[in-house]
Write an enzyme that holds these catalytic residues in place. Sequence first.
Site, mmCIF file in Angstrom:
data_model
loop_
_atom_site.group_PDB
_atom_site.id
_atom_site.type_symbol
_atom_site.label_atom_id
_atom_site.label_comp_id
_atom_site.label_asym_id
_atom_site.label_seq_id
_atom_site.Cartn_x
_atom_site.Cartn_y
_atom_site.Cartn_z
ATOM 1 N N GLY A 203 0.682 -1.183 -0.075
ATOM 2 C CA GLY A 203 -0.082 0.044 0.136
ATOM 3 C C GLY A 203 0.863 1.525 0.082
ATOM 4 O O GLY A 203 0.155 2.201 0.289
ATOM 5 N N THR B 112 1.669 3.244 -2.693
ATOM 6 C CA THR B 112 1.313 4.288 -3.608
ATOM 7 C C THR B 112 -0.151 4.898 -2.956
ATOM 8 O O THR B 112 -0.402 5.888 -2.984
ATOM 9 C CB THR B 112 0.897 3.777 -4.854
ATOM 10 N N GLY C 211 9.317 -1.491 -3.563
ATOM 11 C CA GLY C 211 9.321 -2.815 -2.795
ATOM 12 C C GLY C 211 9.772 -2.279 -1.269
ATOM 13 O O GLY C 211 9.391 -1.142 -0.771
ATOM 14 N N LYS D 124 8.635 9.214 -8.125
ATOM 15 C CA LYS D 124 9.101 7.777 -7.972
ATOM 16 C C LYS D 124 10.333 7.441 -8.725
ATOM 17 O O LYS D 124 10.563 7.521 -10.019
ATOM 18 C CB LYS D 124 7.837 6.951 -8.645
ATOM 19 N N GLY E 127 9.457 4.521 -2.719
ATOM 20 C CA GLY E 127 10.480 3.384 -3.209
ATOM 21 C C GLY E 127 9.772 2.307 -3.718
ATOM 22 O O GLY E 127 8.604 2.374 -4.010
ATOM 23 N N GLY F 98 -1.194 0.134 5.631
ATOM 24 C CA GLY F 98 -1.454 0.280 4.128
ATOM 25 C C GLY F 98 -2.664 -0.356 3.723
ATOM 26 O O GLY F 98 -3.317 0.074 2.656
ATOM 27 N N THR G 83 8.524 0.072 -12.068
ATOM 28 C CA THR G 83 8.379 -1.047 -12.851
ATOM 29 C C THR G 83 7.218 -1.589 -13.234
ATOM 30 O O THR G 83 6.333 -1.411 -12.678
ATOM 31 C CB THR G 83 9.528 -2.265 -11.809
ATOM 32 N N GLY H 185 -7.930 -2.031 0.162
ATOM 33 C CA GLY H 185 -8.421 -1.754 -1.363
ATOM 34 C C GLY H 185 -7.398 -0.862 -2.121
ATOM 35 O O GLY H 185 -7.573 -0.653 -3.178
#
Length: 243
Positions: A34, A36, A139, A57, A137, A203, A61, A234
């Site tokens: 979570g 983003t 991951g 960002k 970041g 998150g 990827t 969600g």
Amino acid sequence: MSAPPTRASPWLDPRRVAALPRVVLVTGTDTDVGKTWTVAALAAALARLGRSVAVHKPVQTGVGPDEPGDAATVLRLVERFGAGAGSVVVGEGQRLTEPMAPRPAAALDRVGLLPLEAHAERVAELALRHDHVLVEGSGGLLVELDEDRRTLADLALLLREQGQPDSGVVVVVRAGLGTLNHTELTLEALAARGLDALGTVLGAWPAEPTPVERGNRAHLAELAVPLLGALPSGGTGQRTSAP
């Protein structure tokens, strides 16, 4: 899932959000926890306080050249949260097509990763023109972001070395089993490097939490590093299921 509220502020501690430093690096205990979703909620809450906000960002990827990435998701969510179009500026440093960690993704795309210095320079530029810069970041904290195997933690150190001491790290965590160990490991890695952990965020808090999840939340709230809030489930799997 049901539609989210039009404001992100009910999910986050407004006093702690208002006190965030100029540069906030957002990492997670794992992928798809979570981050983003959290960046969008923080950006919207800050924008509603009248602050100017930029989101960067470093490495995106898992998306093609013309597909929307996490930056676009942040912008869409910020507007959904009622912060207003144009209140937040978003951007990427580099885009890779494979949905995996940056170094192997770059190898498959047959490109080199941008050096960490390029991201530090971009963050510094944004910090000159905005009240807050949120850096998302890829991951977890120690995922490698450049060809020299440097990480988001190294980016935080580099920013401090280059005169950006007003910064810190927010850690996005899971609610379920295993999160306490992963959270403590991430916080320990930050402390070992002398980096400021600004707080944790759950998150993806479920609508009907289990006893394990409620217990984890209570434990996180008792840590020396504050729990900034819990976002409703969600918002993970951002490019497919976020509202």
